[in-house]
Design a protein around this motif. Sequence first.
Motif, PDB file in Angstrom:
ATOM      1  N   GLY A  91       0.824  -1.153   0.010  1.00  9.96           N
ATOM      2  CA  GLY A  91       0.047   0.071   0.043  1.00  9.96           C
ATOM      3  C   GLY A  91       0.823   1.267   0.219  1.00  9.96           C
ATOM      4  O   GLY A  91       0.662   2.184  -0.832  1.00  9.96           O
ATOM      5  N   ALA A  92       1.909   1.161   0.877  1.00  5.64           N
ATOM      6  CA  ALA A  92       2.753   2.332   0.837  1.00  5.64           C
ATOM      7  C   ALA A  92       3.516   2.558  -0.475  1.00  5.64           C
ATOM      8  O   ALA A  92       3.546   3.902  -0.888  1.00  5.64           O
ATOM      9  CB  ALA A  92       3.712   2.254   1.820  1.00  5.64           C
ATOM     10  N   ALA A  93       3.880   1.501  -1.055  1.00  6.07           N
ATOM     11  CA  ALA A  93       4.874   1.560  -2.368  1.00  6.07           C
ATOM     12  C   ALA A  93       3.911   1.845  -3.515  1.00  6.07           C
ATOM     13  O   ALA A  93       4.138   2.806  -4.341  1.00  6.07           O
ATOM     14  CB  ALA A  93       5.168   0.112  -2.537  1.00  6.07           C
ATOM     15  N   PHE A  94       2.800   1.462  -3.515  1.00  8.41           N
ATOM     16  CA  PHE A  94       1.902   1.826  -4.731  1.00  8.41           C
ATOM     17  C   PHE A  94       1.368   3.315  -4.564  1.00  8.41           C
ATOM     18  O   PHE A  94       1.437   4.294  -5.448  1.00  8.41           O
ATOM     19  CB  PHE A  94       0.585   1.116  -4.797  1.00  8.41           C
ATOM     20  CG  PHE A  94       0.605  -0.229  -5.476  1.00  8.41           C
ATOM     21  CD1 PHE A  94       1.242  -0.229  -6.848  1.00  8.41           C
ATOM     22  CD2 PHE A  94       0.348  -1.442  -4.812  1.00  8.41           C
ATOM     23  CE1 PHE A  94       1.349  -1.544  -7.403  1.00  8.41           C
ATOM     24  CE2 PHE A  94       0.586  -2.612  -5.461  1.00  8.41           C
ATOM     25  CZ  PHE A  94       1.144  -2.477  -6.698  1.00  8.41           C
ATOM     26  N   ALA A  95       1.205   3.698  -3.277  1.00  8.93           N
ATOM     27  CA  ALA A  95       1.007   5.009  -3.032  1.00  8.93           C
ATOM     28  C   ALA A  95       1.900   6.226  -3.545  1.00  8.93           C
ATOM     29  O   ALA A  95       1.742   7.226  -4.083  1.00  8.93           O
ATOM     30  CB  ALA A  95       0.321   5.546  -1.850  1.00  8.93           C
TER      31      ALA A  95
END
Length: 353
Positions: A91-95
């Motif tokens: 989630g952190a990476a995609f955002a």
Amino acid sequence: MWRRRSKMAKLQQQAEASPPLRTRPLAASLILLIGIGAIALGIGLSIAVGVADITLGTVWDALVRFDGGNNHHQIIQSLRLPRALAGALVGAAFAVSGALIQGMTRNPIADTGLLGVNAGAGFAVVLVFAFIPWLPFAYIIMFSFIGAGLGVALVYGIAYFSRGGMTPLKLVLAGAVVGSLVSGLSQAISLLFQINYDLAFWSAGGISTADWFQVSVMLPWIVAGLTCALILSRSVTILSLGEDVAAGLGQRTKLVKGLGAAIVMVLTGASVATVGGVGFIGLIVPHIVRYLVGVDYRWIIPCSAVLGAVLVLLADIGAKMIAVPYETPLGSIIAVLGVPFFLYLARRERREL
């Protein structure tokens, strides 16, 4: 020489005349503080929710006083905890990937899913599953990096060489075309080689197969990518003001774009190799963060990482609860939120044009 100095002086004047950045450091600090707490709570709820009914007290006991003879403790430690951690990481990476792309391209509707990055990485992983299925995950993630890079290159190449040059709308259209083509090829290969159900669930954005080994492999890549994104954040802020302004301030715009693209490839490649092509996270989260904290990417990137992790954790909880005892693919749940959000943004951009 005189013309060059005159041009640089003009660019410098444009940079000095540009409006000050709108930032809200206090709001950003509150988002980071509350968001970190929400991540911890989301991980606990994600571990507790599932087919086997487990209380938060049992979750706490399994984390601090693990009992190998307790079945619930075994489920938590071996299945649910790595799944929750993987969800927070991707989630952190995609955002953050979405925030970087939007800042570097000044395209408010850019996202790794819409620009073909996810599809390219997923296609590379499908090829691995079809032709070299015995390959360890540590090497699969490398192929995912390559596929993400090829997806970006193909989309930008189509948009750049089209009549009239590259525009935000052409980038999205090229991404849609490339994504559809690559996804179709991936499905054809999976049918031809009769790849099993796990791949089908993964391609729809399934996080249930994440384990400790995958988390241990993806963790250093994502941490390194997020760290580099934070280091590059000031340059992305300047670049988001426009290439002319950035050049007038002495920024090497091509170098910044190259480094940003490499970071996006690493973050997206590691995420897609683990959970599949989950789209719209990088579209929804950065827009919400910019509305709350302003346009300074030194705040946008860390806040996007925190809220992206929270979004995926909540979506994963929903994936377990919608159709018990079956699971709904994570990508489908986020798409329900992402598609209307994208249509709203596209309509707003059209009005502004």
